[in-house]
Design a protein around this motif. Structure first.
Motif, PDB file in Angstrom:
ATOM      1  N   THR A  71      28.390  29.071 120.979  1.00  0.00           N
ATOM      2  CA  THR A  71      27.325  29.284 121.959  1.00  0.00           C
ATOM      3  C   THR A  71      27.208  30.762 122.291  1.00  0.00           C
ATOM      4  OG1 THR A  71      27.653  27.082 122.918  1.00  0.00           O
ATOM      5  CG2 THR A  71      26.540  28.720 124.303  1.00  0.00           C
ATOM      6  N   TRP A  72      28.347  31.398 122.572  1.00  0.00           N
ATOM      7  CA  TRP A  72      28.389  32.824 122.873  1.00  0.00           C
ATOM      8  C   TRP A  72      27.769  33.643 121.741  1.00  0.00           C
ATOM      9  CZ3 TRP A  72      28.738  36.836 125.901  1.00  0.00           C
ATOM     10  CH2 TRP A  72      29.205  38.053 125.401  1.00  0.00           C
TER      11      TRP A  72
ATOM     12  N   GLY B  56      25.569  34.453 128.396  1.00  0.00           N
ATOM     13  CA  GLY B  56      26.661  33.934 127.588  1.00  0.00           C
ATOM     14  C   GLY B  56      27.963  33.815 128.359  1.00  0.00           C
TER      15      GLY B  56
ATOM     16  N   ALA C 241      29.267  30.117 128.689  1.00  0.00           N
ATOM     17  CA  ALA C 241      30.347  29.832 127.741  1.00  0.00           C
ATOM     18  C   ALA C 241      31.686  30.430 128.149  1.00  0.00           C
ATOM     19  CB  ALA C 241      29.952  30.334 126.350  1.00  0.00           C
TER      20      ALA C 241
ATOM     21  N   ALA D 129      32.377  26.622 122.592  1.00  0.00           N
ATOM     22  CA  ALA D 129      31.763  27.626 123.464  1.00  0.00           C
ATOM     23  C   ALA D 129      31.623  28.973 122.751  1.00  0.00           C
ATOM     24  CB  ALA D 129      32.579  27.787 124.748  1.00  0.00           C
TER      25      ALA D 129
END
Length: 97
Positions: free
Chosen positions: A75-76, A25, A29, A72
């Motif tokens: 995404t994390w 991650g 990201a 992002a």
């Protein structure tokens, strides 16, 4: 410069997968976010399901507005959120002397 401290408690038995997800991650990201400097992930000796994620940012806004307000961030959270036993406690500290 500021330090973000995330106190994270994960589900039992998920250590290796969680650590891999954090590193992935950060690479995918967080590291691409404006103001990101560096990070460390530390596991508690007394409570193995507890981690400290330390991230240095140029400014508080780089984290709170820039990263958290970006795609992002989703995404994390998609990578690491499944391991959380409870929501992380996040606080910011000054690194200036």
């Amino acid at each position: 410069m500021i330090l973000e401290l995330a106190d994270i408690k994960i589900l039992a038995g998920q250590h290796r997968a969680f650590e891999q997800a954090v590193h992935q991650g950060v690479e995918l990201a967080i590291s691409k976010a404006k103001g990101f400097q560096r990070y460390e992930l530390r596991q508690s000796l007394e409570t193995p399901e507890r981690y400290a994620l330390l991230i240095q940012w140029d400014t508080l806004e780089d984290h709170t507005l820039g990263f958290r307000g970006s795609p992002a961030y989703a995404t994390w959270r998609g990578l690491v959120g499944q391991f959380f036993a409870q929501p992380p406690f996040v606080e910011h500290f000054s690194l200036s002397q």
